[in-house]
Design a protein around this motif. Sequence first.
Motif, PDB file in Angstrom:
ATOM      1  N   TRP A  54       0.827  -1.202   0.000  1.00  0.00           N
ATOM      2  CA  TRP A  54       0.000   0.000   0.000  1.00  0.00           C
ATOM      3  C   TRP A  54       0.868   1.262   0.000  1.00  0.00           C
ATOM      4  O   TRP A  54       1.940   1.292   0.585  1.00  0.00           O
ATOM      5  CB  TRP A  54      -0.894   0.037   1.222  1.00  0.00           C
ATOM      6  N   ASP A  55       0.349   2.300  -0.600  1.00  0.00           N
ATOM      7  CA  ASP A  55       0.957   3.621  -0.570  1.00  0.00           C
ATOM      8  C   ASP A  55       1.026   4.069   0.902  1.00  0.00           C
ATOM      9  O   ASP A  55       0.032   3.995   1.624  1.00  0.00           O
ATOM     10  CB  ASP A  55       0.066   4.571  -1.380  1.00  0.00           C
ATOM     11  N   SER A  56       2.180   4.526   1.334  1.00  0.00           N
ATOM     12  CA  SER A  56       2.341   4.933   2.745  1.00  0.00           C
ATOM     13  C   SER A  56       1.384   6.069   3.108  1.00  0.00           C
ATOM     14  O   SER A  56       0.947   6.179   4.258  1.00  0.00           O
ATOM     15  CB  SER A  56       3.785   5.345   3.017  1.00  0.00           C
ATOM     16  N   ARG A  57       1.023   6.899   2.134  1.00  0.00           N
ATOM     17  CA  ARG A  57       0.071   7.984   2.400  1.00  0.00           C
ATOM     18  C   ARG A  57      -1.315   7.442   2.726  1.00  0.00           C
ATOM     19  O   ARG A  57      -2.063   8.047   3.489  1.00  0.00           O
ATOM     20  CB  ARG A  57       0.001   8.942   1.216  1.00  0.00           C
ATOM     21  N   ALA A  58      -1.649   6.289   2.157  1.00  0.00           N
ATOM     22  CA  ALA A  58      -2.947   5.666   2.455  1.00  0.00           C
ATOM     23  C   ALA A  58      -2.971   5.192   3.900  1.00  0.00           C
ATOM     24  O   ALA A  58      -3.979   5.357   4.601  1.00  0.00           O
ATOM     25  CB  ALA A  58      -3.205   4.493   1.510  1.00  0.00           C
ATOM     26  N   ILE A  59      -1.879   4.628   4.372  1.00  0.00           N
ATOM     27  CA  ILE A  59      -1.813   4.130   5.746  1.00  0.00           C
ATOM     28  C   ILE A  59      -1.796   5.286   6.740  1.00  0.00           C
ATOM     29  O   ILE A  59      -2.408   5.205   7.806  1.00  0.00           O
ATOM     30  CB  ILE A  59      -0.603   3.197   5.926  1.00  0.00           C
ATOM     31  N   GLU A  60      -1.143   6.393   6.381  1.00  0.00           N
ATOM     32  CA  GLU A  60      -1.103   7.558   7.265  1.00  0.00           C
ATOM     33  C   GLU A  60      -2.495   8.103   7.559  1.00  0.00           C
ATOM     34  O   GLU A  60      -2.748   8.633   8.631  1.00  0.00           O
ATOM     35  CB  GLU A  60      -0.244   8.664   6.648  1.00  0.00           C
ATOM     36  N   GLY A  61      -3.417   7.978   6.607  1.00  0.00           N
ATOM     37  CA  GLY A  61      -4.777   8.486   6.782  1.00  0.00           C
ATOM     38  C   GLY A  61      -5.675   7.584   7.610  1.00  0.00           C
ATOM     39  O   GLY A  61      -6.812   7.946   7.905  1.00  0.00           O
ATOM     40  N   LEU A  62      -5.186   6.428   7.964  1.00  0.00           N
ATOM     41  CA  LEU A  62      -5.987   5.483   8.750  1.00  0.00           C
ATOM     42  C   LEU A  62      -5.914   5.820  10.222  1.00  0.00           C
ATOM     43  O   LEU A  62      -5.018   6.527  10.640  1.00  0.00           O
ATOM     44  CB  LEU A  62      -5.483   4.054   8.499  1.00  0.00           C
ATOM     45  N   PRO A  63      -6.800   5.338  11.041  1.00  0.00           N
ATOM     46  CA  PRO A  63      -7.903   4.432  10.713  1.00  0.00           C
ATOM     47  C   PRO A  63      -9.101   5.193  10.165  1.00  0.00           C
ATOM     48  O   PRO A  63      -9.278   6.375  10.432  1.00  0.00           O
ATOM     49  CB  PRO A  63      -8.244   3.804  12.067  1.00  0.00           C
ATOM     50  N   LEU A  64      -9.906   4.492   9.392  1.00  0.00           N
ATOM     51  CA  LEU A  64     -11.163   5.057   8.924  1.00  0.00           C
ATOM     52  C   LEU A  64     -12.225   4.819   9.991  1.00  0.00           C
ATOM     53  O   LEU A  64     -12.267   3.763  10.601  1.00  0.00           O
ATOM     54  CB  LEU A  64     -11.591   4.399   7.609  1.00  0.00           C
ATOM     55  N   GLN A  65     -13.044   5.815  10.205  1.00  0.00           N
ATOM     56  CA  GLN A  65     -14.168   5.700  11.132  1.00  0.00           C
ATOM     57  C   GLN A  65     -15.429   5.423  10.310  1.00  0.00           C
ATOM     58  O   GLN A  65     -15.460   5.688   9.105  1.00  0.00           O
ATOM     59  CB  GLN A  65     -14.337   6.994  11.941  1.00  0.00           C
ATOM     60  N   THR A  66     -16.465   4.927  10.947  1.00  0.00           N
ATOM     61  CA  THR A  66     -17.690   4.641  10.197  1.00  0.00           C
ATOM     62  C   THR A  66     -18.243   5.897   9.518  1.00  0.00           C
ATOM     63  O   THR A  66     -18.808   5.809   8.432  1.00  0.00           O
ATOM     64  CB  THR A  66     -18.767   3.997  11.099  1.00  0.00           C
ATOM     65  N   GLU A  67     -18.039   7.066  10.131  1.00  0.00           N
ATOM     66  CA  GLU A  67     -18.540   8.304   9.506  1.00  0.00           C
ATOM     67  C   GLU A  67     -17.713   8.730   8.289  1.00  0.00           C
ATOM     68  O   GLU A  67     -18.162   9.553   7.496  1.00  0.00           O
ATOM     69  CB  GLU A  67     -18.655   9.450  10.513  1.00  0.00           C
ATOM     70  N   ASP A  68     -16.500   8.172   8.117  1.00  0.00           N
ATOM     71  CA  ASP A  68     -15.692   8.442   6.922  1.00  0.00           C
ATOM     72  C   ASP A  68     -16.204   7.670   5.717  1.00  0.00           C
ATOM     73  O   ASP A  68     -15.892   8.013   4.580  1.00  0.00           O
ATOM     74  CB  ASP A  68     -14.220   8.053   7.155  1.00  0.00           C
ATOM     75  N   ILE A  69     -16.973   6.633   5.954  1.00  0.00           N
ATOM     76  CA  ILE A  69     -17.480   5.784   4.867  1.00  0.00           C
ATOM     77  C   ILE A  69     -18.689   6.484   4.261  1.00  0.00           C
ATOM     78  O   ILE A  69     -19.758   6.562   4.857  1.00  0.00           O
ATOM     79  CB  ILE A  69     -17.828   4.376   5.386  1.00  0.00           C
ATOM     80  N   GLN A  70     -18.476   7.018   3.080  1.00  0.00           N
ATOM     81  CA  GLN A  70     -19.494   7.845   2.438  1.00  0.00           C
ATOM     82  C   GLN A  70     -20.443   7.054   1.552  1.00  0.00           C
ATOM     83  O   GLN A  70     -21.545   7.494   1.274  1.00  0.00           O
ATOM     84  CB  GLN A  70     -18.820   8.941   1.605  1.00  0.00           C
ATOM     85  N   GLY A  71     -19.990   5.922   1.068  1.00  0.00           N
ATOM     86  CA  GLY A  71     -20.826   5.105   0.193  1.00  0.00           C
ATOM     87  C   GLY A  71     -20.530   3.638   0.415  1.00  0.00           C
ATOM     88  O   GLY A  71     -19.381   3.253   0.599  1.00  0.00           O
ATOM     89  N   ILE A  72     -21.582   2.850   0.442  1.00  0.00           N
ATOM     90  CA  ILE A  72     -21.423   1.407   0.589  1.00  0.00           C
ATOM     91  C   ILE A  72     -22.535   0.739  -0.204  1.00  0.00           C
ATOM     92  O   ILE A  72     -23.674   1.206  -0.184  1.00  0.00           O
ATOM     93  CB  ILE A  72     -21.444   0.975   2.071  1.00  0.00           C
ATOM     94  N   ARG A  73     -22.163  -0.303  -0.916  1.00  0.00           N
ATOM     95  CA  ARG A  73     -23.201  -1.040  -1.634  1.00  0.00           C
ATOM     96  C   ARG A  73     -22.798  -2.495  -1.765  1.00  0.00           C
ATOM     97  O   ARG A  73     -21.623  -2.841  -1.758  1.00  0.00           O
ATOM     98  CB  ARG A  73     -23.521  -0.422  -2.979  1.00  0.00           C
ATOM     99  N   ILE A  74     -23.807  -3.323  -1.871  1.00  0.00           N
ATOM    100  CA  ILE A  74     -23.611  -4.749  -2.075  1.00  0.00           C
ATOM    101  C   ILE A  74     -23.469  -4.968  -3.579  1.00  0.00           C
ATOM    102  O   ILE A  74     -24.334  -4.558  -4.351  1.00  0.00           O
ATOM    103  CB  ILE A  74     -24.815  -5.569  -1.543  1.00  0.00           C
ATOM    104  N   ARG A  75     -22.372  -5.572  -3.974  1.00  0.00           N
ATOM    105  CA  ARG A  75     -22.132  -5.835  -5.386  1.00  0.00           C
ATOM    106  C   ARG A  75     -22.708  -7.177  -5.814  1.00  0.00           C
ATOM    107  O   ARG A  75     -23.216  -7.329  -6.921  1.00  0.00           O
ATOM    108  CB  ARG A  75     -20.635  -5.811  -5.688  1.00  0.00           C
ATOM    109  N   LYS A  76     -22.624  -8.172  -4.909  1.00  0.00           N
ATOM    110  CA  LYS A  76     -23.060  -9.506  -5.292  1.00  0.00           C
ATOM    111  C   LYS A  76     -23.337 -10.333  -4.043  1.00  0.00           C
ATOM    112  O   LYS A  76     -22.634 -10.227  -3.048  1.00  0.00           O
ATOM    113  CB  LYS A  76     -21.966 -10.187  -6.119  1.00  0.00           C
ATOM    114  N   ILE A  77     -24.362 -11.150  -4.114  1.00  0.00           N
ATOM    115  CA  ILE A  77     -24.644 -12.148  -3.089  1.00  0.00           C
ATOM    116  C   ILE A  77     -24.601 -13.500  -3.786  1.00  0.00           C
ATOM    117  O   ILE A  77     -25.334 -13.724  -4.757  1.00  0.00           O
ATOM    118  CB  ILE A  77     -26.022 -11.930  -2.424  1.00  0.00           C
ATOM    119  N   ASP A  78     -23.730 -14.372  -3.309  1.00  0.00           N
ATOM    120  CA  ASP A  78     -23.547 -15.677  -3.944  1.00  0.00           C
ATOM    121  C   ASP A  78     -23.931 -16.766  -2.948  1.00  0.00           C
ATOM    122  O   ASP A  78     -23.314 -16.878  -1.884  1.00  0.00           O
ATOM    123  CB  ASP A  78     -22.088 -15.831  -4.377  1.00  0.00           C
ATOM    124  N   LEU A  79     -24.959 -17.537  -3.271  1.00  0.00           N
ATOM    125  CA  LEU A  79     -25.423 -18.627  -2.424  1.00  0.00           C
ATOM    126  C   LEU A  79     -25.022 -19.947  -3.076  1.00  0.00           C
ATOM    127  O   LEU A  79     -25.272 -20.140  -4.265  1.00  0.00           O
ATOM    128  CB  LEU A  79     -26.936 -18.577  -2.254  1.00  0.00           C
TER     129      LEU A  79
END
Length: 185
Positions: A97-122
């Motif tokens: 990973w890019d070290s700049r990506a790790i520096e910005g962590l941790p992500l909090q639940t309020e940082d998550i702006q979009g979430i979607r289910i791509r696939k459900i496989d049974l």
Amino acid sequence: MSCKIFVRKFSNSGPKFANKYPVFLFQNPFEWISVKLDAKLLQNKWDKEFNIELFKEGSKQALAAVTQYIKKNDLNELTGLLTREALNKFKEEVSKWDSRAIEGLPLQTEDIQGIRIRKIDLQTIVEKRYCDIDVITVSIKEVQEALLLYDIRMRFHREYSEGKLPEWTLTKFVLESFKRYDLTK
């Protein structure tokens, strides 16, 4: 890729702009219908308690927990949340990973702006029943005059066979893309 991400900055003057970087995730309509039908099938056949919105909230919490351990560089603490195979792959991937990506962590639940289910496989194999759910998340974090955009893909797995504990594990956690935008320009 079946997901398009658009981010636009809005003024944050006044209380009505709680989120000044709204994210719009557009999903292929056929994929959306497929997810809805598979979620209904899961509810009707295996898990009457399954709720897609509660699953998304749980996914956010899992993402926040995983990024917290990445930041602490304590990935062995993820044993139990990730399968052993996924944990080994994950350790290898995080090292790239890019070290700049790790520096910005941790992500909090309020940082998550979009979430979607791509696939459900049974799947049913002999007497065993398995469910895999692919989730796409987009998180935005503002740090030191920069905007960090994370596109993280996760796969959750659960065995629904008789006598199995009702627990979800992560079998995939991938930083699909990371972008850093300088806000001083």
